[in-house]
Every structure is written in structure tokens, then in C-alpha cells.
Design an enzyme around this catalytic site. Structure first.
Site, PDB file in Angstrom:
ATOM      1  CD  GLU A  34      58.486  79.901  39.502  1.00  0.00           C
ATOM      2  OE1 GLU A  34      59.588  80.516  39.404  1.00  0.00           O
ATOM      3  OE2 GLU A  34      57.389  80.468  39.548  1.00  0.00           O
ATOM      4  CG  ASN A  58      55.135  87.429  41.532  1.00  0.00           C
ATOM      5  OD1 ASN A  58      54.652  86.473  42.131  1.00  0.00           O
ATOM      6  ND2 ASN A  58      56.180  87.322  40.747  1.00  0.00           N
ATOM      7  CD  GLU A  85      54.243  75.308  40.484  1.00  0.00           C
ATOM      8  OE1 GLU A  85      54.212  76.486  40.099  1.00  0.00           O
ATOM      9  OE2 GLU A  85      54.019  74.982  41.663  1.00  0.00           O
ATOM     10  CB  CYS A 112      60.203  84.649  38.754  1.00  0.00           C
ATOM     11  SG  CYS A 112      58.728  83.714  38.408  1.00  0.00           S
TER      12      CYS A 112
END
Ligand code: ADP
Length: 525
Positions: free
Chosen positions: A296, A195, A505, A330
Site C-alpha cells: 500500500e 501516519n 486490505e 496517502c
């Protein structure tokens, strides 16, 4: 052979390519990706049909390749090697050799290379974006935004490379000095999703590279070209061979590649972005060598609109949060919880704005805001989630079915009267479906929001300062947007709590995952 050329060298390349490769090149050059303005490197010049290992463009040992299609048109863009465990093992060995030298470079040397890589990415922003739109389907404007975001991580880590400070601890013994060193962890294995095919590469790889680590990265099978294009620019920037390696594989070989990354004793760190199901598999596999792991994973973001909210702002925030990348992020709003006092007003206005602003189509069409979903499996899932909601009594405000634009398109959909047992309230929808649930009290909204096993992003709209503090503190999420639907930033930590993952991150924290802390005690002073 790699498709790396400016338009002037097409003829030379044509002689070198086999017929099948040439056919694929022409498909992307003339059809799938619009041409570049004269004098600019074309998107096709960034289309590489080989993996990138030890600074070389290489095929799979088996000779296998697989094809990548444009999810909008279904046309083949090109092919890449279908690598397996053997190929991955070789990449790991090369990365390890490179690491032994890279770890000894100075922070400034690493910083300068990253900075050059950033400059090259910015120079080629539009062409990289075209490649991204061709393989992912997202509207070109969004793809340009993603390349800006992706290059921002390169720049950020060029800066952060020079800010890795150790400590001197006040010693309890007069004869001792106590020091803390931060050292690169080693070779890092990475697996990324489709994505954000560019940003997920740079967010992970540049943190590792800045810290002095080497990388073996497997991009998503649907979107390998953006990752490979980044390798070319890294090479041009002077990144030494073997520091960044990209191993491509089909979905069939992904488990073998992933397993090797997780179980290899040479790899000291795994970083993964993708589904919770896959993340749990990788975490288990990594236990065998006690690896440091960053995950993640999926979200199920609550998006709460309280009675005190500015409804227009809440609707605009919903549009940004829900429909970016056709609802395939997400951090997308998943469970839209609206307080009963403003429920009807919010639903009516959201329907109006969706009808006005959302346009389904090919990503290269200027007016498109909603590209295709990534593949037909994704459309099947979204369709079944909508059917489930309708069957259980949800009301359809708009959309609700596949779009006539192509097999991978789904109409932006508004569902109201959604209840908690519906799949759209339980699962990550990952599609352009806004599911709106009514609630009565703040306690109820917070309880619903926190009832999920996921905890990535959460959003709420309120004009009540006390409520803002209360709810921001109570939401069980890693990222919290208050009166804002677009909160990701290079400078801010990104990551989830609960089953949404481990680690952060980006930001000043992102580099820590690639560093080991070593305590050094100097005695006999
Ligand atoms: P999605 O369903 O959205 O594709 P996945 O978690 O399945 O999410 O995929 C994200 C990334 O994980 C992709 O690069 C994919 O190839 C990879 N992947 C999927 N399954 C495995 C696995 N068993 N082991 C290693 N990598 C995997």
C-alpha cells in the site's frame, strides 16, 4: 523491563527501573501525556520500552536502544530496542513455532480471542489515543478516531475469521469429487508507517491472525509505542505467545530488518504500507523467495470539482480529505482540479473556511486541528515544495511558511494558479498544502488525473449523474470518492492501482492475502 503498570504500581516499578528508564517514564507520565481519570489505566501504563517477541518483552541482543520524541514538543517520550537482522531472525523462528499450533486452532477460537482484544482496545480507547498523539502529534480527537478505526479492524476480523469458506466444484467425472480448501499462508512479515500507528497494525495483523497465520511486524521507527501497546492488549486477550511479534528498529536498522523479512524462506507473505520507493525495494527483495506481497504505497490523489458541483460540499470535502493528520495521509487530496466556471468561487470559499476552521497547535490542546508534521525532514520537504510553486507563479491564498508553534509545524497553505510542472502537482505533498489547478473540460480533468504513475484514491464533486458514472469508471484509482472526501471504511477494500500498490486490505477481501487455495481431488468414489 517494561513500563506496564497502573498508577498504583508506580512505586514498585520505580524500584525496578534503572535511573535513565525512570526519567523517561516520568517525562511521559507527567509531561508528554495528560494523566488519566482515577481508576482508569493511564496512557503511561501502555508505554513499553521493549520489543514483543514470543509473548515476552525483550531488548535487542546488542543492547542498543533509540529514543522516540514527541514531534510537537521535541521532548523524549521513551526509548525502544534498536533491533537488527539477528533479532528479527529470532522473532521469525518463534513466529514459525507459534504458527504450527495457531494454524490448527478453530476459526471460532481465533474469533473469540480477537473479539476479546477488540473489547480491551475499546475499554482503553482514550489512553491509547493519548499515547498515539504523544508519538505522532495528531490532534487527540483524530487519535481517538484512529483507535476506533484500529479496533474496528480487530472486530471485523474476529467476524471474518468464521467466514473463510472453501468450495465444492461440480465434478466432470462421476468417480471424483473436487474440493477447494483455504489454508493460512504461514508466517507473515509486516512493515508499517507512522501516519496511522495503530490502524495499520490491526488492519494487517488481524487479517493474518484471523486466517491462522503468525506475524512478525516492524512498526515505523517514529511510532513504535502504539504497536507495542496493541501487543499488550492482545496478550491480555489470550493470544498465544509467538503469534504476534513486534520488532522495533531505528531507521538505520530498518533495511536490515526489512531485508530479512523479505528474504527469509520461513516468511511466506509480506505486507507493507509506506513510500513507493521503499515498496519497490521490498518487492525486489521478496522476489528471491517468490513471496506473496501486498503493498500500500504512495498516492497523488486527484480531487476534481466540476462546474455542476455543490461548491460548499466540495469545500467541506476538501477540508476533510486534505487536512486530516495535517495532510499526511496517502489518500489526501493532492492535486485539486477545479473547473473554470467555479474556480474563483471555490478558491475564495476554501480560503475562508481554512482561515476559520484550521488551528495549528499541540495535539493535546482541544482547539487544535493541525498538529505537527512527523519530523523536521517532512517540514523541509513541504517548505521546498511551496517555495517551488511560488517561484513558478503560484498564488498564495494563506499560510506558505513554517509556523511559530515549533520546529515541526507548518502553516496550512492554499496555493492557487498551480500548474502541472510544479512539484506540488507532481509529487505527494504529505503536508497541509492545498494546491489548486484550473481546468476547462471533463476530458482534460480525467487526463490530468490519470497522468500520474500513482493510483490510490481519487475524488470528484459533480451533480450530473451521467458525468458521475463516466468519471467514476475512468479514474485510474483503487478508491473513488464521489461527493465525499472521507471514504475509508473497515468494510470497504483499501488499496491502489498502478504504482500505488498490490492487494487490498480491510473488507471481505483483506483476509484473502493470508490464505492459500488448495485444490483437493477425491478419486475412486
Ligand atoms: P516514510 O518516508 O514516510 O517514512 P518509508 O517507506 O520510508 O516512508 O517508511 C515506511 C516504513 O518502511 C517504516 O516502518 C520504515 O522504517 C520502513 N523502511 C524504510 N526504509 C526501509 C527499507 N529499506 N527496508 C525496510 N523497511 C524500510
Amino acid at each position: 523491563m517494561v513500563c506496564c503498570m497502573c498508577s498504583r504500581s508506580v512505586q514498585i516499578l520505580s524500584r525496578q527501573l534503572k535511573v535513565s528508564q525512570l526519567r523517561v517514564f516520568h517525562i511521559i507520565a507527567m509531561d508528554t501525556v495528560p494523566p488519566a481519570a482515577s481508576g482508569v489505566r493511564s496512557a503511561s501504563s501502555f508505554l513499553f520500552d521493549k520489543a514483543f517477541v514470543d509473548g515476552q518483552w525483550v531488548g535487542a541482543k546488542s543492547g542498543s536502544v533509540y529514543q522516540i520524541t514527541n514531534p510537537s514538543t521535541g521532548k523524549v517520550i521513551g526509548s525502544v530496542p534498536d533491533m537488527n537482522g539477528d533479532d528479527t531472525q529470532q522473532a521469525i523462528e518463534k513466529a514459525n513455532l507459534a504458527f504450527l499450533k495457531w494454524r490448527d486452532t478453530t476459526a471460532k477460537e481465533r474469533s473469540l480471542i480477537l473479539r476479546k482484544w477488540f473489547d480491551l482496545t475499546i475499554q482503553n480507547k482514550l489512553e491509547l489515543a493519548k499515547l498515539l498523539t504523544a508519538e505522532n502529534g495528531k490532534p487527540l480527537k483524530e487519535a481517538i478516531g484512529e483507535i476506533g478505526y484500529a479496533s474496528g479492524f480487530i472486530e471485523w476480523y474476529a467476524e471474518e475469521a468464521r467466514r473463510v469458506y472453501g468450495d465444492v466444484i461440480p465434478s466432470t467425472a462421476a468417480s471424483k469429487r473436487m474440493l477447494v480448501l483455504k489454508q493460512p499462508i504461514g508466517v507473515a512479515g509486516m512493515i508499517t508507517p507512522w501516519n496511522f500507528p495503530s490502524a495499520m497494525i490491526t488492519r494487517k495483523a488481524c487479517a493474518a491472525i484471523a486466517a491462522g497465520c503468525a506475524v512478525v511486524l516492524k512498526p515505523a521507527e517514529d511510532t513504535p509505542f502504539s504497536a507495542l501497546a496493541m501487543c499488550q492488549l492482545a496478550k491480555e486477550a489470550g493470544l498465544p505467545d509467538g503469534v504476534l511479534n513486534v520488532v522495533t528498529s531505528s531507521r538505520d536498522n530498518a533495511p536490515a530488518v526489512g531485508n530479512l523479512l523479505c528474504t527469509s524462506p520461513v516468511i511466506k507473505k509480506i505486507s507493507f504500507t509506506g513510500s513507493t520507493v521503499t515498496g519497490k525495494i521490498l518487492l525486489q527483495q521478496s522476489a528471491s523467495t517468490v513471496k506473496k506481497v501486498s503493498l500500500e504505497l504512495g498516492g497523488n490523489a486527484p480531487f476534481i470539482v466540476f462546474n455542476s458541483a455543490d461548491i460548499e460540499a466540495a469545500v467541506q470535502g476538501t477540508m476533510v480529505s486534505k487536512f486530516r493528520c495535517s495532510g499526511q495521509t496517502c489518500v489526501c487530496a493532492n492535486r485539486i482540479l477545479v473547473q473554470e466556471g467555479v474556480y474563483d468561487q471555490y478558491v475564495a470559499r476554501l480560503a475562508e473556511v481554512m482561515n476559520q476552521e484550521l488551528k495549528v497547535g499541540d495535539g493535546f490542546d482541544d482547539s487544535t486541528t493541525q498538529g505537527p508534521l512527523i519530523n523536521s525532514k517532512a517540514v523541509d520537504k513541504v517548505e521546498s515544495i511551496v517555495e517551488d510553486a511560488k517561484r513558478l507563479g503560484a498564488r498564495l491564498g494563506c499560510g506558505g511558511k513554517r509556523s511559530d508553534k515549533g520546529v515541526n509545524f507548518f502553516e496550512p497553505t492554499l496555493l492557487s494558479n498551480v500548474t502541472l510542472e510544479m512539484r506540488c502537482a507532481q509529487e505527494e505533498i504529505f503536508g497541509p498544502v492545498a494546491a489548486v489547478i484550473k481546468f476547462k473540460t471533463e476530458e482534460e480533468a480525467v487526463a490530468i488525473a490519470n497522468s500520474s504513475s500513482s493510483g490510490l484514491a481519487g475524488y470528484f464533486y459533480s451533480q450530473n449523474l451521467s458525468q458521475i458514472w463516466r468519471v467514476a469508471e475512468k479514474l485510474e484509482v483503487g478508491l473513488c470518492g464521489v461527493n465525499d472526501g472521507l471514504i475509508s471504511a473497515i468494510e470497504a477494500p483499501f488499496g491502489g492501482v498502478k504504482e500505488s500498490g498490490l492487494g487490498r486490505e480491510g473488507s471481505k477481501y483483506g483476509i484473502d492475502d493470508y490464505l492459500e487455495i488448495k485444490y483437493v481431488c477425491l478419486g475412486g468414489i
